[in-house]
Motif scaffolding. Structure first.
Motif, PDB file in Angstrom:
ATOM      1  N   PHE A 181      12.524  73.525  -3.782  1.00  0.00           N
ATOM      2  CA  PHE A 181      13.019  74.496  -4.264  1.00  0.00           C
ATOM      3  C   PHE A 181      12.622  74.839  -2.437  1.00  0.00           C
ATOM      4  N   ASN A 239      13.105  73.651   0.337  1.00  0.00           N
ATOM      5  CA  ASN A 239      14.211  72.901   0.955  1.00  0.00           C
ATOM      6  C   ASN A 239      15.471  73.950   0.497  1.00  0.00           C
ATOM      7  N   HIS A 240      15.270  74.176  -0.563  1.00  0.00           N
ATOM      8  CA  HIS A 240      17.271  74.632  -0.920  1.00  0.00           C
ATOM      9  C   HIS A 240      16.992  76.107  -0.545  1.00  0.00           C
ATOM     10  N   LEU A 241      15.629  76.852  -0.246  1.00  0.00           N
ATOM     11  CA  LEU A 241      15.567  78.201   0.408  1.00  0.00           C
ATOM     12  C   LEU A 241      16.169  77.802   2.066  1.00  0.00           C
ATOM     13  N   ALA A 259      17.836  75.879   3.204  1.00  0.00           N
ATOM     14  CA  ALA A 259      19.041  75.954   2.892  1.00  0.00           C
ATOM     15  C   ALA A 259      19.997  77.470   3.451  1.00  0.00           C
TER      16      ALA A 259
END
Lengths: 255, 255
Positions: free
Chosen positions: A170, A172-174, A176
């Motif tokens: 999660f 890493n998604h933030l 991105a």
């Protein structure tokens, strides 16, 4: 210990390389992908086979390092063996292997890449065995390649895997999303690097709950409204901003 | 340059210490908290005053380093001055200061603590001035304390501030959730440290969108269902898990 590795991906490669460097004998790589299989076998100076039916009878340890989806089929295919049979999956219970007398788990708690070398001595290896003897065997083996060996139950391993989804997938998604927001305005993503690094570093001196900063924990409605306005053209990010801010506010009210 | 700093908190302290170390003259600290004010004035070898009415007439640069909430009141209170007047807020436009002939912004893009020293040369300083002359003056000043000086508009600064909320405040909250999940099962939070550090490091060689791993990006429904079951006693985390996973799936479908 003679070791057969089933799988030719990231975990198989990193474990194989580390075990070979620690002077263990990899006797065999088994996999469905002949290309990556031959490459890995060459790197580990062992033979390659394309079927689980061809497990080397001299293998004392079998490490199944395949995707979660493939794991159960591979286990069902394996011939009867007295070898110690292990898997490497964070979210799968050890009991999947109960058809083998000696079984266990070696879970490397790190994101591994076939292409990227890593200092395996710093990778936590989470170990479980079906008897004190197998646990001991796996622990001793693990300690020859890592300085961070810990015994955990299947339930604990499942919780670690879940925590990793929050703290790493999660997160890493933030990252991105931040990348998307910055490049959209012609800003260099590298500008945010010191802030990302300090945020990840600070929690080892101050527990993350106490280290929380930002408009949500301060209940700074003005700044949050301004941010939501800035996100007017990205309703998906507005929604996520609201959801995460609400959870921060709720988590810090309870205290 | 003779500098007056208004504020006695984290940003005031870190900027003051760095400016003094770079041989600038801090003539005055102004603040409402006499205790922290006197301490900081002593540290910077200057005098302390408790009112914005007492701004030193010799100040050539006034740095207002107060909370976003206090900023507008402080600006309204300040006497007329020919000094260059700046604020340090990420989310506030430069135009708040337009009543002063010379004005601008120095925004340190890092989480700063009064108590914790930091290598200011590595902190990005984001600069904006109302004229080419003030921009130039602020840029030169900033370069005496940081190697990462960048000119940005108020709109870009607002976007950077928003990106920081996603990449740092929300990320820290996810670390707090991982901490909660691990300590709940008697697991050492330090076990996840290599994974957190690698996740934050990897994005500088592989863009975060491409670096995405985990069950959501793989659409691995089995693992996600298992995680949601594990979270049965924490419905707030179930909800957040669903929301973040859905956003990951949507973001990776578009490509």
């Amino acid at each position: 210990m003679n070791i057969t590795i089933i799988g030719t991906g990231n975990v198989a490669t990193r474990l194989g390389v580390a075990l070979k460097a620690a002077n263990h004998t990899i006797v065999q790589i088994i996999g469905r992908n002949a290309q990556t299989g031959h490459d890995l076998a060459q790197q580990l100076n062992c033979r390659f086979d394309d079927s689980t039916q061809k497990v080397d009878p001299n293998a004392e340890l079998i490490i199944i390092a395949v995707s979660d989806n493939a794991l159960e089929n591979i286990i069902a295919e394996l011939p009867v063996t007295t070898a110690l049979v292990t898997h490497t999956a964070g979210s799968m219970p050890m009991s999947l292997l109960q058809c083998f007398n000696n079984h266990g788990v070696i879970y490397p708690f790190q994101t591994l890449s076939r292409q990227k070398e890593i200092d395996m001595t710093q990778v936590p290896l989470l170990i479980e065995g079906n008897t004190p003897t197998t646990t001991d065997q796996l622990g001793k083996l693990a300690k020859t390649i890592s300085n961070r060996v810990t015994m955990v139950t299947s339930e604990q391993r499942q919780q670690l895997h879940l925590a990793a989804v929050f703290a790493c997938n999660f997160t890493n998604h933030l990252y991105a999303i931040a990348h998307r927001l910055l490049t959209e305005k012609g800003l260099d993503f590298a500008l945010i690097r010191p802030l990302i690094e300090e945020t990840a570093a600070k929690i080892w001196t101050l527990p993350p709950h106490e280290a929380q900063t930002g408009p949500a924990v301060r209940h700074d409605d003005k700044v949050m409204e301004k941010h939501l306005k800035t996100l007017a053209t990205a309703p998906d990010l507005q929604t996520l901003y609201r959801q995460l801010s609400a959870h921060i506010m709720a988590s810090h009210q309870k205290k």
